[in-house]
Structures are given as structure tokens and as C-alpha cells.
Motif scaffolding. Structure first.
Motif, PDB file in Angstrom:
ATOM      1  N   MET A   1      38.750  24.463  41.185  1.00  0.00           N
ATOM      2  CA  MET A   1      39.948  23.870  40.878  1.00  0.00           C
ATOM      3  C   MET A   1      40.896  23.985  41.982  1.00  0.00           C
ATOM      4  O   MET A   1      41.693  23.298  42.049  1.00  0.00           O
ATOM      5  CB  MET A   1      40.289  24.386  39.488  1.00  0.00           C
ATOM      6  N   PHE A   2      40.993  25.286  42.517  1.00  0.00           N
ATOM      7  CA  PHE A   2      41.800  25.752  43.371  1.00  0.00           C
ATOM      8  C   PHE A   2      41.923  24.912  44.727  1.00  0.00           C
ATOM      9  O   PHE A   2      42.799  25.013  45.693  1.00  0.00           O
ATOM     10  CB  PHE A   2      42.032  27.190  43.775  1.00  0.00           C
ATOM     11  N   SER A   3      40.910  24.038  45.067  1.00  0.00           N
ATOM     12  CA  SER A   3      40.934  23.068  46.315  1.00  0.00           C
ATOM     13  C   SER A   3      42.099  22.235  46.205  1.00  0.00           C
ATOM     14  O   SER A   3      42.587  21.981  47.244  1.00  0.00           O
ATOM     15  CB  SER A   3      39.378  22.329  46.164  1.00  0.00           C
ATOM     16  N   ALA A   4      42.780  22.098  45.136  1.00  0.00           N
ATOM     17  CA  ALA A   4      44.088  21.207  44.856  1.00  0.00           C
ATOM     18  C   ALA A   4      44.812  21.893  45.584  1.00  0.00           C
ATOM     19  O   ALA A   4      45.933  21.212  46.098  1.00  0.00           O
ATOM     20  CB  ALA A   4      44.473  21.322  43.399  1.00  0.00           C
ATOM     21  N   MET A   5      45.006  23.335  45.946  1.00  0.00           N
ATOM     22  CA  MET A   5      46.200  23.963  46.712  1.00  0.00           C
ATOM     23  C   MET A   5      45.920  23.976  48.254  1.00  0.00           C
ATOM     24  O   MET A   5      46.764  24.287  49.273  1.00  0.00           O
ATOM     25  CB  MET A   5      46.243  25.508  46.356  1.00  0.00           C
ATOM     26  N   ARG A   6      44.897  23.018  48.886  1.00  0.00           N
ATOM     27  CA  ARG A   6      44.347  23.059  49.994  1.00  0.00           C
ATOM     28  C   ARG A   6      45.287  21.759  50.685  1.00  0.00           C
ATOM     29  O   ARG A   6      44.820  21.450  51.706  1.00  0.00           O
ATOM     30  CB  ARG A   6      43.050  23.058  50.494  1.00  0.00           C
ATOM     31  N   HIS A   7      46.243  21.236  50.123  1.00  0.00           N
ATOM     32  CA  HIS A   7      46.681  19.750  50.504  1.00  0.00           C
ATOM     33  C   HIS A   7      48.129  20.096  50.762  1.00  0.00           C
ATOM     34  O   HIS A   7      48.840  21.099  50.277  1.00  0.00           O
ATOM     35  CB  HIS A   7      46.720  18.674  49.568  1.00  0.00           C
ATOM     36  N   SER A   8      48.858  19.074  51.481  1.00  0.00           N
ATOM     37  CA  SER A   8      50.270  18.775  51.504  1.00  0.00           C
ATOM     38  C   SER A   8      50.822  20.220  52.059  1.00  0.00           C
ATOM     39  O   SER A   8      50.276  20.744  53.029  1.00  0.00           O
ATOM     40  CB  SER A   8      50.895  18.367  50.182  1.00  0.00           C
ATOM     41  N   VAL A   9      51.876  20.589  51.530  1.00  0.00           N
ATOM     42  CA  VAL A   9      53.005  21.507  51.958  1.00  0.00           C
ATOM     43  C   VAL A   9      52.290  22.899  51.918  1.00  0.00           C
ATOM     44  O   VAL A   9      52.243  23.781  52.801  1.00  0.00           O
ATOM     45  CB  VAL A   9      54.359  21.688  51.164  1.00  0.00           C
ATOM     46  N   ILE A  10      51.692  23.259  50.605  1.00  0.00           N
ATOM     47  CA  ILE A  10      50.999  24.464  50.592  1.00  0.00           C
ATOM     48  C   ILE A  10      49.820  24.688  51.360  1.00  0.00           C
ATOM     49  O   ILE A  10      49.410  25.811  51.888  1.00  0.00           O
ATOM     50  CB  ILE A  10      50.487  24.858  49.075  1.00  0.00           C
TER      51      ILE A  10
END
Ligand code: ADE
Length: 227
Positions: A12-21
Motif C-alpha cells: 500500500m505504501f507504494s502510493a508514497m513514492r510519487h509526487s512531492v513525497i
């Protein structure tokens, strides 16, 4: 800053590997390490849940995998350990800023109907909630908290100013923003913003922030006078 996340659903934390973060991670401003709690289960089938003592609906996360995972990742208790839970203190901008000041954070996520209380007693410095509703697990709450706090970490946002200016920074909502074109669907950009008079722009923005806050979130102004 280093952030550890312990979860039964690491993907689920792959969502954090995009954009600003995602960019902050790539640039090394923040290190995000995700650990699968299941890897620490002592059960031969890697089980991490069981029936609740005393009966009741649903399954409860057993304390052993969480305990071992937390102690493997943070043996010296160098991290602020946070358990995501609807009964925790509520996340807001002030709390996000406070968390952003730790060098190391560890978030661990529950799932199923709950977590054995001993895991919380032994592995949480605090419990944190993102709102008065119940999610199916702590993962989305952890991501919300991490996103909100990282915006206060120097180097995460493009300009250091942005986390200061925006909604809630002074107990007010953010003023309206405009970009090109000057006229869109018959709606014009306010004259003051194109006049190049910096003090007037500042004054207008402050007034707009107050007007918008009074209209949309009058409770924020009430809290301000009570502070
Ligand atoms: N886990 C389930 N619901 C939650 C909430 N509202 N905040 C934080 N963690 C949670």
C-alpha cells in the motif's frame, strides 16, 4: 528524517513514492522504510491474528509479530513510536509540525478488528487518529500523517515559504490563488494581484483568508479567540 512503517500490507505504501513525497525520498531528504509485520510472525503459517478472548466479532492482531517487528527495526528505542488508531489524539497542523521535529519516527498499523492491547502497551509512545471515523486499517492514516508532517520538513517542499502560507498555518484557511489566463469563462483575476504592489497583495490575501475562514470554517476563528 527517517520514517519506519510496520504493516501487514507493505505494498500500500507504494502510493508514497510519487509526487512531492516521492521526490523527497529520491533526494534523500527523507528515508521511508516499510517492514512487513508478517515477516516477524513466529507462527509456522505466518499467522498474525486470532480470535478475541471473551468472544466478539472479528479477529484481533496478536502481539508477538508486532512486538518482534518493532524491536527488530528499532532495538534501541531511537524512534518515536506511533500506533495509528481512531482512539488516538487527533492529527492537525500543529501535531503534524510537532511530529516533523523528530529525527526518527516509527508508525505501525493495525488491521482486522483490533490489536491486542499488550502490543499497544509495549510498542506505542502515542496513539494517533486522523479523524472520528473507523478505517479498515491504519495504513491510510499513516500515509495521511506522513504526508502532512513531511511538508514541515525542510527541503520537502519546493519553497520553505509554502508550508507557512497555507491553510491552518495561522488558524486561517488559505487565500484564493490565481494563475493565467487573466480572464477565464468571463471570470477575472482580482485587479490587486496584477498591480505589482506587494503590500496591497499581502493585505488583500489576509482579508480574503479571514473572509473565507468566516464563511467556511467559523469554528477556526472561535478557537483563535479562545487561544
Ligand atoms: N485506524 C482505523 N481508523 C483510524 C483512524 N480514524 N485514525 C487512525 N488510525 C485508524
Amino acid at each position: 528524517m527517517t520514517i519506519d512503517v510496520l504493516t501487514l500490507f507493505p505494498e500500500m505504501f507504494s502510493a508514497m513514492r510519487h509526487s512531492v513525497i516521492g521526490r523527497a525520498i529520491e533526494n534523500g531528504v527523507v528515508s521511508l522504510r516499510v517492514t512487513d509485520i508478517r515477516d516477524y510472525s513466529a507462527d509456522k503459517h505466518r499467522k498474525c491474528d486470532d480470535y478475541p478472548f471473551g468472544g466478539g466479532a472479528g479477529m484481533v492482531m496478536t502481539p508477538q509479530p508486532v512486538f518482534d517487528a518493532v524491536h527488530a527495526v528499532d532495538p534501541a528505542h531511537a524512534c518515536r513510536r506511533i500506533y495509528l488508531s481512531p482512539r488516538g489524539a487527533r492529527l492537525n497542523a500543529a501535531k503534524a509540525r510537532e511530529l516533523s521535529e523528530y529525527e526518527r519516527l516509527l508508525f505501525w498499523c493495525g488491521h482486522y478488528e483490533g490489536v491486542d492491547q499488550r502490543a499497544i502497551d509495549l510498542c506505542a509512545d502515542e496513539e494517533l487518529s486522523i479523524g472520528d471515523y473507523v478505517l479498515t486499517g491504519g495504513e491510510l492514516a499513516a500515509m495521511v500523517a506522513i504526508d502532512a508532517l513531511l511538508r514541515f520538513v525542510p527541503g520537502v517542499l519546493g519553497s520553505e515559504q509554502s508550508a507557512q502560507d497555507e491553510s491552518f498555518s495561522e488558524g486561517l484557511l488559505e487565500y484564493p490563488q490565481y494563475t493565467r489566463p487573466r480572464v477565464f469563462q468571463g471570470l477575472e483575476v482580482p485587479e490587486v494581484l496584477v498591480g505589482g504592489h506587494h503590500a496591497n497583495v499581502e493585505k488583500w490575501r489576509r482579508q480574503q483568508a479571514e473572509i473565507i475562514t468566516r464563511k467556511l470554517r467559523p469554528d477556526l476563528l472561535k478557537n483563535k479567540t479562545e487561544q
